[in-house]
Design an enzyme around this catalytic site. Structure first.
Site, PDB file in Angstrom:
ATOM      1  N   GLU A  58       0.800  -1.224   0.000  1.00 51.86           N
ATOM      2  CA  GLU A  58       0.000   0.000   0.000  1.00 51.86           C
ATOM      3  C   GLU A  58       0.835   1.277   0.000  1.00 51.86           C
ATOM      4  O   GLU A  58       1.868   1.363   0.687  1.00 51.86           O
ATOM      5  CB  GLU A  58      -0.933   0.006   1.226  1.00 51.86           C
ATOM      6  CG  GLU A  58      -1.982   1.117   1.230  1.00 51.86           C
ATOM      7  CD  GLU A  58      -3.175   0.768   2.070  1.00 51.86           C
ATOM      8  OE1 GLU A  58      -3.160   1.059   3.287  1.00 51.86           O
ATOM      9  OE2 GLU A  58      -4.130   0.174   1.507  1.00 51.86           O
ATOM     10  N   LYS A  60       0.634   4.747   1.353  1.00 50.87           N
ATOM     11  CA  LYS A  60      -0.150   5.321   2.450  1.00 50.87           C
ATOM     12  C   LYS A  60       0.710   6.365   3.170  1.00 50.87           C
ATOM     13  O   LYS A  60       1.682   6.028   3.818  1.00 50.87           O
ATOM     14  CB  LYS A  60      -0.539   4.191   3.411  1.00 50.87           C
ATOM     15  CG  LYS A  60      -1.382   4.563   4.592  1.00 50.87           C
ATOM     16  CD  LYS A  60      -1.653   3.306   5.435  1.00 50.87           C
ATOM     17  CE  LYS A  60      -2.674   3.555   6.517  1.00 50.87           C
ATOM     18  NZ  LYS A  60      -2.897   2.330   7.342  1.00 50.87           N
ATOM     19  N   LYS A 120      -7.806   2.398  -3.183  1.00 51.76           N
ATOM     20  CA  LYS A 120      -8.184   2.267  -1.773  1.00 51.76           C
ATOM     21  C   LYS A 120      -8.853   3.574  -1.356  1.00 51.76           C
ATOM     22  O   LYS A 120      -8.213   4.610  -1.156  1.00 51.76           O
ATOM     23  CB  LYS A 120      -6.929   2.025  -0.960  1.00 51.76           C
ATOM     24  CG  LYS A 120      -7.196   1.531   0.458  1.00 51.76           C
ATOM     25  CD  LYS A 120      -7.686   0.135   0.464  1.00 51.76           C
ATOM     26  CE  LYS A 120      -7.376  -0.707   1.678  1.00 51.76           C
ATOM     27  NZ  LYS A 120      -6.924  -0.108   2.885  1.00 51.76           N
ATOM     28  N   GLU A 169     -14.618  -5.730   1.773  1.00 53.79           N
ATOM     29  CA  GLU A 169     -13.982  -5.687   3.094  1.00 53.79           C
ATOM     30  C   GLU A 169     -14.989  -5.821   4.233  1.00 53.79           C
ATOM     31  O   GLU A 169     -16.010  -5.135   4.253  1.00 53.79           O
ATOM     32  CB  GLU A 169     -13.198  -4.386   3.249  1.00 53.79           C
ATOM     33  CG  GLU A 169     -12.457  -4.249   4.561  1.00 53.79           C
ATOM     34  CD  GLU A 169     -11.651  -2.967   4.636  1.00 53.79           C
ATOM     35  OE1 GLU A 169     -10.680  -2.819   3.865  1.00 53.79           O
ATOM     36  OE2 GLU A 169     -12.013  -2.097   5.456  1.00 53.79           O
ATOM     37  N   ASN A 190     -10.541  -6.951   7.639  1.00 51.83           N
ATOM     38  CA  ASN A 190      -9.730  -5.890   8.210  1.00 51.83           C
ATOM     39  C   ASN A 190      -9.643  -6.071   9.712  1.00 51.83           C
ATOM     40  O   ASN A 190     -10.668  -6.056  10.403  1.00 51.83           O
ATOM     41  CB  ASN A 190     -10.325  -4.521   7.859  1.00 51.83           C
ATOM     42  CG  ASN A 190      -9.288  -3.414   7.931  1.00 51.83           C
ATOM     43  OD1 ASN A 190      -8.367  -3.499   8.745  1.00 51.83           O
ATOM     44  ND2 ASN A 190      -9.412  -2.426   7.085  1.00 51.83           N
ATOM     45  N   GLU A 220      -5.935  -7.899   6.305  1.00 50.58           N
ATOM     46  CA  GLU A 220      -5.588  -6.480   6.178  1.00 50.58           C
ATOM     47  C   GLU A 220      -5.297  -5.860   7.537  1.00 50.58           C
ATOM     48  O   GLU A 220      -5.967  -6.171   8.523  1.00 50.58           O
ATOM     49  CB  GLU A 220      -6.769  -5.702   5.555  1.00 50.58           C
ATOM     50  CG  GLU A 220      -7.265  -6.207   4.222  1.00 50.58           C
ATOM     51  CD  GLU A 220      -8.511  -5.439   3.761  1.00 50.58           C
ATOM     52  OE1 GLU A 220      -8.725  -4.293   4.215  1.00 50.58           O
ATOM     53  OE2 GLU A 220      -9.274  -5.996   2.964  1.00 50.58           O
ATOM     54  N   SER A 221      -4.293  -5.000   7.582  1.00 51.14           N
ATOM     55  CA  SER A 221      -4.004  -4.112   8.722  1.00 51.14           C
ATOM     56  C   SER A 221      -3.191  -4.748   9.843  1.00 51.14           C
ATOM     57  O   SER A 221      -3.389  -5.918  10.174  1.00 51.14           O
ATOM     58  CB  SER A 221      -5.287  -3.505   9.317  1.00 51.14           C
ATOM     59  OG  SER A 221      -5.906  -2.648   8.385  1.00 51.14           O
TER      60      SER A 221
HETATM   61  O1  LIG Z   1      -5.334   2.989   8.830  1.00 51.73           O
HETATM   62  C1  LIG Z   1      -6.208   3.623   9.444  1.00 51.73           C
HETATM   63  O2  LIG Z   1      -5.972   4.312  10.468  1.00 51.73           O
HETATM   64  C2  LIG Z   1      -7.628   3.620   8.959  1.00 51.73           C
HETATM   65  C3  LIG Z   1      -8.603   4.319   9.682  1.00 51.73           C
HETATM   66  C4  LIG Z   1      -9.921   4.319   9.227  1.00 51.73           C
HETATM   67  C5  LIG Z   1     -10.263   3.663   8.044  1.00 51.73           C
HETATM   68  C6  LIG Z   1      -9.302   2.964   7.316  1.00 51.73           C
HETATM   69  C7  LIG Z   1      -7.990   2.947   7.773  1.00 51.73           C
HETATM   70  N1  LIG Z   1      -6.989   2.288   7.070  1.00 51.73           N
HETATM   71  C8  LIG Z   1      -7.225   1.686   5.795  1.00 51.73           C
HETATM   72  C9  LIG Z   1      -6.717   0.308   5.840  1.00 51.73           C
HETATM   73  O3  LIG Z   1      -7.460  -0.608   5.841  1.00 51.73           O
HETATM   74  C10 LIG Z   1      -5.223   0.161   5.954  1.00 51.73           C
HETATM   75  O4  LIG Z   1      -4.628   1.250   5.278  1.00 51.73           O
HETATM   76  C11 LIG Z   1      -4.662  -1.118   5.364  1.00 51.73           C
HETATM   77  O5  LIG Z   1      -5.389  -2.227   5.821  1.00 51.73           O
HETATM   78  C12 LIG Z   1      -3.191  -1.252   5.779  1.00 51.73           C
HETATM   79  O6  LIG Z   1      -3.126  -1.230   7.188  1.00 51.73           O
HETATM   80  P1  LIG Z   1      -1.675  -1.043   7.903  1.00 51.73           P
HETATM   81  O7  LIG Z   1      -0.752  -2.104   7.319  1.00 51.73           O
HETATM   82  O8  LIG Z   1      -1.952  -1.255   9.367  1.00 51.73           O
HETATM   83  O9  LIG Z   1      -1.210   0.351   7.588  1.00 51.73           O
END
Ligand SMILES: O=C(O)c1ccccc1NCC(=O)[C@H](O)[C@H](O)COP(=O)(O)O
Length: 265
Positions: A58, A60, A120, A169, A190, A220-221
């Protein structure tokens, strides 16, 4: 559909304001004409279905949960590193207010790599799907928590008609049932609750049991490295979506390569 006062609700309110301005500047009828110039959509599913973990890497810059993450002055260079590392797809945040992204970022990445690109964003209108395709995206995200069933199904169908692969998602059992009712081929779980920002890595393993084996499951995340990938693969993930850990890594190419091809021990 998120409850008022949640983070997701506030994000979508801003998205709708920004979307209205873009629609005024470029009406849907004119935007549709741009589709003719878009490159043919790329199918990410064969790579997603290949043995071992696939990575959606990603782009970001910042987020509601962590604030500023990385400046990313050259998204093309980051995307090129992701592609060299073997990323199966590249996720580009295009929401501006809370993530510092843009459709220009997506167009820049499109010009730099052949890798499938995921838009995204918080998609709530057809216009955003057409924007994505016209900008060269190959996938689009539909967040079940953000949409009622009629809108979810309509956008899912419209995305398919545009040639976009849809990442649906979810974050709980009810949303997973709604995604399965779509016959979604690609479901992302997520770990982050988009309403509270809490991250629970246990969510994936709990929901994976609900999802049929022929559906590609994306974790995810909160993924920080190979041990997290190994855990999610052992719980049934075929794909991992990683943002913060990669944009903060000094060698994103090597980081993507390390997270790719992980199989259950
Ligand atoms: O990342 C956030 O804080 C967030 C808050 C509210 C809605 C969406 C958000 N993120 C989008 C995502 O799902 C993440 O960017 C993606 O899954 C990657 O997560 P990470 O590896 O923890 O940055």
């Amino acid at each position: 559909m998120p409850a008022t006062g949640t983070v997701l609700y506030d994000i979508i309110a801003g998205v709708r304001e920004d979307l209205a301005r873009r629609e005024t500047a470029l009406p849907l009828g004119e935007l549709l004409a741009h589709l003719a110039d878009a490159p043919a959509p790329r199918d990410p599913m064969p790579h997603f279905r290949a043995r071992g973990s696939s990575v959606i890497a990603e782009v970001k810059r910042k987020s509601p949960s962590k604030g500023a993450l990385a400046d990313i002055p050259d998204p093309a260079a980051l995307a090129t590193a992701y592609a060299r590392g073997g990323a199966a797809a590249i996720s580009v945040l295009t929401e501006e207010r809370r993530f510092g992204g843009s459709l220009d970022d997506l167009r820049t990445v499109r010009a730099a790599v052949d890798t499938p690109i995921l838009r995204k964003d918080f998609i709530v209108e057809t216009y955003q799907l057409v924007e994505a395709r016209a900008a060269g995206a190959d996938l689009a995200l539909l967040i079940v928590a953000a949409l009622d069933d009629d809108t979810l199904r309509r956008l899912h169908d419209e995305a398919g008609e545009l040639g976009l692969t849809v990442l649906v998602e979810v974050h709980d059992e009810s949303e997973t049932e709604r995604a399965l009712a779509l016959d979604a081929e690609l479901i992302g779980v997520n770990s982050r609750n988009l309403k509270t920002l809490d991250v629970d890595p246990g969510v994936f393993g709990r929901l994976a049991h609900q999802i049929h084996d022929d559906v590609v499951k994306v974790a995810e995340s909160g993924i920080t490295g190979v041990p997290d990938v190994q855990r999610f693969v052992s719980e049934g993930a075929g794909v991992v979506l990683v943002g913060e850990a990669l944009v903060k890594d000094g060698d994103p190419e090597a980081a993507v390569r390390a997270m790719t091809g992980v199989t259950t021990p």
